[in-house]
Design a protein around this motif. Structure first.
Motif, PDB file in Angstrom:
ATOM      1  N   ILE A  52       0.842  -1.201   0.000  1.00 52.01           N
ATOM      2  CA  ILE A  52       0.000   0.000   0.000  1.00 52.01           C
ATOM      3  C   ILE A  52       0.876   1.249   0.000  1.00 52.01           C
ATOM      4  O   ILE A  52       0.662   2.195  -0.758  1.00 52.01           O
ATOM      5  CB  ILE A  52      -0.943  -0.002   1.221  1.00 52.01           C
ATOM      6  CG1 ILE A  52      -1.990  -1.116   1.083  1.00 52.01           C
ATOM      7  CG2 ILE A  52      -1.635   1.349   1.364  1.00 52.01           C
ATOM      8  CD1 ILE A  52      -2.828  -1.324   2.321  1.00 52.01           C
ATOM      9  N   GLN A  53       1.905   1.244   0.862  1.00 47.47           N
ATOM     10  CA  GLN A  53       2.808   2.397   0.930  1.00 47.47           C
ATOM     11  C   GLN A  53       3.532   2.600  -0.393  1.00 47.47           C
ATOM     12  O   GLN A  53       3.720   3.736  -0.845  1.00 47.47           O
ATOM     13  CB  GLN A  53       3.814   2.204   2.061  1.00 47.47           C
ATOM     14  CG  GLN A  53       4.761   3.394   2.220  1.00 47.47           C
ATOM     15  CD  GLN A  53       5.704   3.211   3.396  1.00 47.47           C
ATOM     16  OE1 GLN A  53       5.543   2.302   4.196  1.00 47.47           O
ATOM     17  NE2 GLN A  53       6.685   4.081   3.493  1.00 47.47           N
ATOM     18  N   LEU A  54       3.912   1.501  -1.052  1.00 47.47           N
ATOM     19  CA  LEU A  54       4.605   1.594  -2.339  1.00 47.47           C
ATOM     20  C   LEU A  54       3.711   2.253  -3.394  1.00 47.47           C
ATOM     21  O   LEU A  54       4.166   3.111  -4.161  1.00 47.47           O
ATOM     22  CB  LEU A  54       5.029   0.195  -2.807  1.00 47.47           C
ATOM     23  CG  LEU A  54       5.804   0.122  -4.126  1.00 47.47           C
ATOM     24  CD1 LEU A  54       7.147   0.833  -3.985  1.00 47.47           C
ATOM     25  CD2 LEU A  54       6.020  -1.332  -4.539  1.00 47.47           C
ATOM     26  N   ILE A  55       2.424   1.877  -3.431  1.00 49.48           N
ATOM     27  CA  ILE A  55       1.494   2.468  -4.392  1.00 49.48           C
ATOM     28  C   ILE A  55       1.320   3.958  -4.124  1.00 49.48           C
ATOM     29  O   ILE A  55       1.331   4.785  -5.040  1.00 49.48           O
ATOM     30  CB  ILE A  55       0.140   1.738  -4.342  1.00 49.48           C
ATOM     31  CG1 ILE A  55       0.290   0.286  -4.866  1.00 49.48           C
ATOM     32  CG2 ILE A  55      -0.925   2.475  -5.159  1.00 49.48           C
ATOM     33  CD1 ILE A  55      -0.939  -0.554  -4.686  1.00 49.48           C
ATOM     34  N   LEU A  56       1.166   4.320  -2.831  1.00 49.20           N
ATOM     35  CA  LEU A  56       0.994   5.732  -2.483  1.00 49.20           C
ATOM     36  C   LEU A  56       2.248   6.538  -2.791  1.00 49.20           C
ATOM     37  O   LEU A  56       2.173   7.670  -3.288  1.00 49.20           O
ATOM     38  CB  LEU A  56       0.630   5.853  -0.998  1.00 49.20           C
ATOM     39  CG  LEU A  56      -0.714   5.225  -0.589  1.00 49.20           C
ATOM     40  CD1 LEU A  56      -0.918   5.319   0.906  1.00 49.20           C
ATOM     41  CD2 LEU A  56      -1.873   5.903  -1.315  1.00 49.20           C
TER      42      LEU A  56
ATOM     43  N   GLN B  43       5.196  10.395  -6.119  1.00 55.56           N
ATOM     44  CA  GLN B  43       6.362  10.643  -6.966  1.00 55.56           C
ATOM     45  C   GLN B  43       5.954  11.138  -8.348  1.00 55.56           C
ATOM     46  O   GLN B  43       6.596  12.014  -8.924  1.00 55.56           O
ATOM     47  CB  GLN B  43       7.193   9.362  -7.098  1.00 55.56           C
ATOM     48  CG  GLN B  43       8.439   9.520  -7.954  1.00 55.56           C
ATOM     49  CD  GLN B  43       9.196   8.208  -8.091  1.00 55.56           C
ATOM     50  OE1 GLN B  43       8.895   7.232  -7.435  1.00 55.56           O
ATOM     51  NE2 GLN B  43      10.172   8.198  -8.944  1.00 55.56           N
ATOM     52  N   ASP B  44       4.838  10.604  -8.876  1.00 60.92           N
ATOM     53  CA  ASP B  44       4.347  11.025 -10.188  1.00 60.92           C
ATOM     54  C   ASP B  44       3.605  12.357 -10.129  1.00 60.92           C
ATOM     55  O   ASP B  44       3.210  12.895 -11.163  1.00 60.92           O
ATOM     56  CB  ASP B  44       3.423   9.953 -10.775  1.00 60.92           C
ATOM     57  CG  ASP B  44       4.182   8.677 -11.131  1.00 60.92           C
ATOM     58  OD1 ASP B  44       5.419   8.742 -11.189  1.00 60.92           O
ATOM     59  OD2 ASP B  44       3.535   7.631 -11.331  1.00 60.92           O
ATOM     60  N   GLY B  45       3.383  12.872  -8.924  1.00 56.93           N
ATOM     61  CA  GLY B  45       2.677  14.146  -8.797  1.00 56.93           C
ATOM     62  C   GLY B  45       1.190  14.034  -9.043  1.00 56.93           C
ATOM     63  O   GLY B  45       0.548  15.003  -9.424  1.00 56.93           O
TER      64      GLY B  45
ATOM     65  N   ARG C  60       3.876  10.829 -18.185  1.00 51.01           N
ATOM     66  CA  ARG C  60       4.816  11.703 -18.871  1.00 51.01           C
ATOM     67  C   ARG C  60       6.035  10.902 -19.294  1.00 51.01           C
ATOM     68  O   ARG C  60       6.352   9.860 -18.691  1.00 51.01           O
ATOM     69  CB  ARG C  60       5.255  12.862 -17.963  1.00 51.01           C
ATOM     70  CG  ARG C  60       6.057  12.406 -16.731  1.00 51.01           C
ATOM     71  CD  ARG C  60       6.467  13.574 -15.855  1.00 51.01           C
ATOM     72  NE  ARG C  60       7.266  13.126 -14.721  1.00 51.01           N
ATOM     73  CZ  ARG C  60       8.575  12.935 -14.750  1.00 51.01           C
ATOM     74  NH1 ARG C  60       9.239  13.134 -15.882  1.00 51.01           N
ATOM     75  NH2 ARG C  60       9.226  12.535 -13.670  1.00 51.01           N
ATOM     76  N   PRO C  61       6.766  11.377 -20.315  1.00 52.25           N
ATOM     77  CA  PRO C  61       8.003  10.679 -20.689  1.00 52.25           C
ATOM     78  C   PRO C  61       9.033  10.813 -19.578  1.00 52.25           C
ATOM     79  O   PRO C  61       9.264  11.914 -19.063  1.00 52.25           O
ATOM     80  CB  PRO C  61       8.439  11.409 -21.963  1.00 52.25           C
ATOM     81  CG  PRO C  61       7.781  12.753 -21.892  1.00 52.25           C
ATOM     82  CD  PRO C  61       6.491  12.540 -21.171  1.00 52.25           C
ATOM     83  N   THR C  62       9.630   9.702 -19.188  1.00 56.29           N
ATOM     84  CA  THR C  62      10.557   9.728 -18.047  1.00 56.29           C
ATOM     85  C   THR C  62      11.960   9.258 -18.403  1.00 56.29           C
ATOM     86  O   THR C  62      12.926   9.713 -17.793  1.00 56.29           O
ATOM     87  CB  THR C  62      10.024   8.830 -16.910  1.00 56.29           C
ATOM     88  OG1 THR C  62       9.836   7.491 -17.411  1.00 56.29           O
ATOM     89  CG2 THR C  62       8.716   9.358 -16.359  1.00 56.29           C
ATOM     90  N   HIS C  63      12.093   8.337 -19.379  1.00 52.23           N
ATOM     91  CA  HIS C  63      13.388   7.715 -19.640  1.00 52.23           C
ATOM     92  C   HIS C  63      13.684   7.648 -21.138  1.00 52.23           C
ATOM     93  O   HIS C  63      12.768   7.460 -21.942  1.00 52.23           O
ATOM     94  CB  HIS C  63      13.449   6.298 -19.060  1.00 52.23           C
ATOM     95  CG  HIS C  63      13.428   6.258 -17.563  1.00 52.23           C
ATOM     96  ND1 HIS C  63      12.264   6.356 -16.838  1.00 52.23           N
ATOM     97  CD2 HIS C  63      14.445   6.123 -16.654  1.00 52.23           C
ATOM     98  CE1 HIS C  63      12.551   6.285 -15.549  1.00 52.23           C
ATOM     99  NE2 HIS C  63      13.853   6.144 -15.411  1.00 52.23           N
TER     100      HIS C  63
ATOM    101  N   SER D  20       5.877   4.519 -16.026  1.00 48.74           N
ATOM    102  CA  SER D  20       4.643   4.100 -15.352  1.00 48.74           C
ATOM    103  C   SER D  20       3.778   3.215 -16.243  1.00 48.74           C
ATOM    104  O   SER D  20       2.942   2.462 -15.746  1.00 48.74           O
ATOM    105  CB  SER D  20       3.831   5.330 -14.927  1.00 48.74           C
ATOM    106  OG  SER D  20       3.447   6.092 -16.062  1.00 48.74           O
ATOM    107  N   GLU D  21       3.978   3.279 -17.572  1.00 51.46           N
ATOM    108  CA  GLU D  21       3.207   2.450 -18.491  1.00 51.46           C
ATOM    109  C   GLU D  21       4.006   1.274 -19.037  1.00 51.46           C
ATOM    110  O   GLU D  21       3.548   0.588 -19.953  1.00 51.46           O
ATOM    111  CB  GLU D  21       2.671   3.299 -19.648  1.00 51.46           C
ATOM    112  CG  GLU D  21       1.439   4.107 -19.283  1.00 51.46           C
ATOM    113  CD  GLU D  21       0.306   3.229 -18.756  1.00 51.46           C
ATOM    114  OE1 GLU D  21      -0.012   2.209 -19.393  1.00 51.46           O
ATOM    115  OE2 GLU D  21      -0.253   3.554 -17.692  1.00 51.46           O
ATOM    116  N   CYS D  22       5.191   1.068 -18.527  1.00 52.43           N
ATOM    117  CA  CYS D  22       5.982  -0.127 -18.867  1.00 52.43           C
ATOM    118  C   CYS D  22       5.697  -1.171 -17.798  1.00 52.43           C
ATOM    119  O   CYS D  22       6.396  -1.247 -16.781  1.00 52.43           O
ATOM    120  CB  CYS D  22       7.468   0.207 -18.941  1.00 52.43           C
ATOM    121  SG  CYS D  22       7.889   1.433 -20.194  1.00 52.43           S
ATOM    122  N   HIS D  23       4.649  -1.943 -17.985  1.00 56.97           N
ATOM    123  CA  HIS D  23       4.161  -2.841 -16.935  1.00 56.97           C
ATOM    124  C   HIS D  23       4.873  -4.197 -17.013  1.00 56.97           C
ATOM    125  O   HIS D  23       4.914  -4.828 -18.069  1.00 56.97           O
ATOM    126  CB  HIS D  23       2.653  -3.040 -17.068  1.00 56.97           C
ATOM    127  CG  HIS D  23       1.861  -1.785 -16.860  1.00 56.97           C
ATOM    128  ND1 HIS D  23       1.605  -1.250 -15.617  1.00 56.97           N
ATOM    129  CD2 HIS D  23       1.289  -0.931 -17.760  1.00 56.97           C
ATOM    130  CE1 HIS D  23       0.899  -0.142 -15.743  1.00 56.97           C
ATOM    131  NE2 HIS D  23       0.696   0.077 -17.036  1.00 56.97           N
TER     132      HIS D  23
END
Length: 473
Positions: A30-34, A39-41, A332-335, A415-418
């Motif tokens: 749960i903490q990881l998801i939050l 982090q993603d704002g 957003r693009p990150t990498h 975030s979309e590289c699952h």
């Protein structure tokens, strides 16, 4: 036959410890998801995250309820034990007889039983590998007993991961002791740089596919033509995205002489097996036909007979713009993911001009910043002026294009590289049919995973073309 009260108490304590671990694990996820949303704002969690958090709270509450019930059982068992001890104390007040007391080693005792394969006694996994091989080669009863005891310990401590790894009929195998996967993780992570920045999820408990919903028709809104006029309405529609669970596997043939008489072979064997598994996993994410990153990314052509870093950088920005246009507020693009040869080529480029807009922390007259002391597989290698973090991954092919000498650069929202895999990495190992003619034993390591980059069309972008041929320094 029922066991002693001490046996009962020991089993209840194991059950209590497992319940505590389930509660702690749910809270940690749960903490990881939050933390990820923060982090993603993002001001709110996604629907998928909300659903997962609700499941985790339910699991945590269930675990807490289990703890309460188990503690009550334990209290009652301890009460019975106390009464037994009081009865035994009364019985000891009787006159001593001439009956001889049992020897020390004939008295049953209950305590903390150490793991079969322990880091302090078998730091490199030699005994584990020897038992795997000898049980297969010679049907060694003692080796089989130790392996059976090890698997029972895994069922107590990592039951959920063991179930996931062994419930398919295609493979069965032994779970590698956790301390060995932890020990070799730094080395093997160097062979999966892209996989390590993916948005990782727990692999489902069963089945050979992962199913998620993808919205293909959104609701609508429009200005109302007049008072009491009908407002815009479009029914939402979704398409089921089915992602197969795949198996990453590697093998190593160990000579019978090395098994019987070798010294230090466990380092080479474990390292090679783990390297193979993690390399094929990362390479699959990038290169697999139809679903891999290269196949699904929208192409941005960079064609030039005399390429330069000053020309390539705007193409990277074009790809980043494409990602943002596809994702909007959903990411957003990150990498920027590139081959090591492309990173060093970019580092070699000289320029007298600089971007009009630089990311915070990038020196004004600089085309980017490299992390000091960074090396292959150690994480982010540097930051481009637009803020994209650079990941160097040599699983990117260098034989692309008509001249079979091109590579590609990928711009992705991580975030979309699952990527679905077991976070505790329960790698499996098994002994296969020996190479009889050469006195060899084939050891196979494998793990299960699933991935997708296809939730949003054009969310992944790539740059390719003749401008990315073998660089000249």
């Amino acid at each position: 036959m029922p066991g002693t009260i001490d046996d009962l108490i020991a089993s209840i304590e194991v059950e209590l410890e497992a319940a505590h671990k389930r509660s702690k694990k749910a809270g940690a996820e749960i903490q990881l998801i939050l933390d990820k949303a923060q982090q993603d704002g993002r001001s709110a969690l996604s629907a998928e995250e909300d659903e997962r958090v609700a499941e985790l709270f339910a699991a945590r509450d269930q675990a807490k309820g289990d703890v309460t019930g188990i503690e009550n059982k334990l209290a009652n068992a301890n009460k019975i034990k106390t009464e037994e001890m009081e009865r035994q104390a009364e019985q000891r007040k009787a006159e001593p007889t001439q009956t001889r007391k049992p020897s020390y080693d004939q008295v049953a005792r209950v305590g903390r039983e150490e793991r079969t394969y322990r880091k302090d006694e078998d730091p490199n996994g030699k005994n584990f590998l020897l038992d795997v091989s000898r049980q297969f080669l010679y049907q060694d009863v003692e080796a089989a007993s130790r392996l059976s005891r090890h698997m029972q310990e895994e069922r107590v401590e990592r039951a959920q991961f063991l179930q996931r790894a062994t419930n398919t009929g295609a493979f069965t195998g032994l779970v590698v002791p956790q301390y060995l996967t932890d020990m070799y993780a730094p080395a093997t992570a160097a062979l999966r740089p892209f996989a390590d920045i993916c948005n990782r999820h727990q692999l489902p408990a069963d089945g050979m596919s992962v199913n998620i919903s993808r919205i293909t028709t959104a609701s609508s809104a429009a200005l109302q033509a007049s008072e009491n006029a009908a407002v815009s309405e479009t029914n939402m529609d979704d398409t089921l995205l089915t992602i197969p669970v795949q198996t990453a596997a590697g093998q190593q043939t160990v000579s019978r002489q090395a098994i019987d008489r070798g010294q230090g072979i466990e380092d080479v064997t474990m390292q090679d097996l783990f390297n193979r598994v993690h390399t094929v996993l990362d390479s699959t994410l990038i290169n697999q036909a139809s679903t891999g990153l290269s196949a699904i990314a929208a192409a941005n052509a960079y064609t030039d007979a005399s390429p330069s870093g000053a020309e390539l950088y705007p193409k990277i920005l074009s790809a980043a713009a494409g990602v943002e246009a596809a994702m909007l507020a959903m990411g957003r693009p990150t990498h920027a993911v590139m081959h090591s040869r492309r990173w060093y080529w970019l580092s070699s480029q000289m320029s007298s001009t600089w971007p009009m807009i630089n990311w915070t922390g990038i020196p004004a007259q600089s085309a980017g910043v490299a992390n000091s002391g960074s090396s292959y597989g150690s994480g982010v290698r540097g930051v481009l002026p637009c803020g994209l973090e650079v990941i160097v991954d040599n699983n990117i092919p260098t034989g692309l294009g008509g001249g079979t000498n091109e590579d590609e650069v990928y711009v992705v929202p991580n975030s979309e590289c699952h990527l679905w895999e077991d976070q505790d990495a329960p790698l499996m190992i098994r002994a296969e049919q020996p190479a009889a003619a050469t006195l060899g034993v084939l050891l196979v390591a494998y793990k299960y995973f699933a991935y997708t980059f296809g939730r949003y069309p054009n969310a992944m972008q790539k740059i390719g073309g003749t401008g990315l041929v073998t660089p000249t320094f």
